[in-house]
Design a protein around this motif. Structure first.
Motif, PDB file in Angstrom:
ATOM      1  N   CYS A 189       0.855  -1.197   0.000  1.00  0.00           N
ATOM      2  CA  CYS A 189       0.000   0.000   0.000  1.00  0.00           C
ATOM      3  C   CYS A 189       0.888   1.243   0.000  1.00  0.00           C
ATOM      4  N   CYS A 210       0.441   3.870   3.247  1.00  0.00           N
ATOM      5  CA  CYS A 210       1.090   3.601   4.534  1.00  0.00           C
ATOM      6  C   CYS A 210       2.460   2.954   4.342  1.00  0.00           C
ATOM      7  N   CYS A 230      -4.476   1.931   8.450  1.00  0.00           N
ATOM      8  CA  CYS A 230      -4.495   2.754   7.243  1.00  0.00           C
ATOM      9  C   CYS A 230      -5.875   2.661   6.605  1.00  0.00           C
ATOM     10  N   GLU A 232      -6.672   3.287   3.565  1.00  0.00           N
ATOM     11  CA  GLU A 232      -6.602   2.792   2.184  1.00  0.00           C
ATOM     12  C   GLU A 232      -6.646   1.255   2.148  1.00  0.00           C
ATOM     13  N   CYS A 233      -5.809   0.612   2.973  1.00  0.00           N
ATOM     14  CA  CYS A 233      -5.679  -0.855   2.903  1.00  0.00           C
ATOM     15  C   CYS A 233      -6.298  -1.539   4.126  1.00  0.00           C
TER      16      CYS A 233
HETATM   17 ZN   LIG Z   1      -2.181   1.196   3.719  1.00  0.00          ZN
END
Ligand SMILES: [Zn+2]
Ligand SMILES: [Zn+2]
Length: 381
Positions: A163, A166, A216, A218-219
């Motif tokens: 990712c 992060c 995180c 995002e992931c």
């Molecule tokens: Zn991430």
């Protein structure tokens, strides 16, 4: 405390097979492992005891000695004087990855034993060891000629990458990990079931004892995400059906610093209209006329390169004869050498002839002393 019988320690019969012994030891080792039971002297003793028993009973020779002579049959190093506090590192065959390093192997076996999730994609475990990424397979179909001379193909696939938000850590702003609030770091949760307390892997941290402080966004803490990837793959000259090209590190990214997997591009080669391939040689059929076969000739033959070459047909050649043309076959892998091209000559008898040709044929038969009795063609094809 008197030394307990090894079979009794492991809870197996004297006739137990190795599989059963391994299973029994694994159970004991997991339940009593020092990493699992920090500060618990009793568990540590049980762990050492089981490890010592396993060391003997799993070894055919030592086991035989022990069966015949008891503890006295074992030399000093196995009689209990040995320090087994570190010996668990040597039992990697039982635990797959072993206990060493980040303890990944232990976590895995622990999870599977207790039926925990253990999947890294859940991304809750902050302290899991490095896990290698998966290798991927991609199939391509290429033209016959491209296999002969090599080519480049576009490969579009999706794989897991670290990712970028992060940097693969799974945590927001480098916040790191904290002690798992569910199990307070022990990796286990206890549930009272009537009289007994039943222990199982902590579902929040998958038994690792730690969780990511701020996952995180995002992931979601896994440190990985899927990405569409396009690569141009060089297919070397000489590949054949089933050949594969390996792109190291182009598979899924590993977790927690583990290495990436590879991308395997499997090649499937389409058939050619005229050429058939055998290893690095090419074969094709070449029709020639009865006069060319009888008198000899020089004919033009197309090659796989798209050129046309002159080939000499010797006089009196028979149908089915193979001629070899050197160096016009398939380029050999990792080389500039080429295989050969084989021409199978097929003599064609004319189906129709004009009267002049017929007359000449009759004269030919006479000259060769052959009997002919011409009849009309019995059927049309
Ligand atoms: Zn991430
Ligand atoms: Zn936990």
């Amino acid at each position: 405390m008197a030394k307990r019988d090894y079979y009794e320690v492991l809870g197996v019969s004297k006739t137990a097979k190795l599989d059963e012994i391994k299973k029994a030891y694994r159970k004991l080792a997991i339940a009593n492992h020092p990493d699992r039971n920090p500060g618990d002297k009793e568990a540590e003793e049980r762990f050492k005891e089981a490890t010592e028993a396993y060391d003997v009973i799993s070894d055919e020779k030592k086991r035989q000695m022990y069966d015949q002579f008891g503890f006295a049959g074992l030399d000093g190093s196995n009689g209990g004087a040995h320090d087994y506090s570190n010996v668990y590192r040597d039992f990697s065959d039982i635990f797959g990855g072993g206990f060493g390093g980040g303890g990944g192997g232990f976590e895995d076996i622990f999870s599977s034993f207790f039926g925990g999730g253990g999947s890294r994609s859940q991304g809750r475990g902050g302290q899991r060891g490095p896990e290698p990424g998966a290798s991927l397979r991609y199939d391509v179909e290429i033209d016959f000629k491209d296999a002969v001379f090599g080519s480049k193909v576009d490969v579009a696939y999706s794989h897991q990458v670290g990712c970028d938000v992060c940097s693969g850590s799974g945590s927001q702003g480098g916040s790191g990990t904290k002690v798992c609030p569910t199990c307070n770091g022990s990796g286990q949760v206890r549930r009272n079931s009537g009289f007994f307390a039943v222990a199982s892997t902590c579902p929040t941290c998958n038994g690792s004892g730690r969780v990511i402080e701020n996952p995180c966004t995002e992931c979601h803490g896994s440190g990985l995400k899927r990405k569409q990837q396009k690569v141009k793959v060089t297919i070397p000259a000489g590949v054949d059906n089933g050949s594969r090209v390996v792109l190291r590190g182009m598979g899924d990214a590993g977790a927690n610093g583990g290495p990436s997997g590879d991308l395997y591009v499997y090649v499937n080669v389409k058939n050619h209209k005229y050429f058939v391939r055998q290893d690095y040689d090419l074969f094709c059929q070449v029709p020639i006329s009865i006069t060319q076969a009888s008198l000899g000739a020089e004919i033009q033959v197309p090659t796989i390169d798209g050129q046309s070459i002159k080939v000499a047909i010797p006089a009196g050649v028979q149908s089915g004869k193979m001629l070899r043309v050197r160096g016009r076959g398939v380029t050999k892998l990792n080389s500039t050498d080429r295989g050969d091209m084989y021409l199978k000559l097929l003599v064609q008898v004319p189906k129709r002839m004009n009267s002049k040709a017929k007359k000449i044929m009759q004269d030919l038969a006479e000259a060769l002393g052959e009997e002919t009795s011409p009849t009309p063609v019995p059927f049309e094809d």
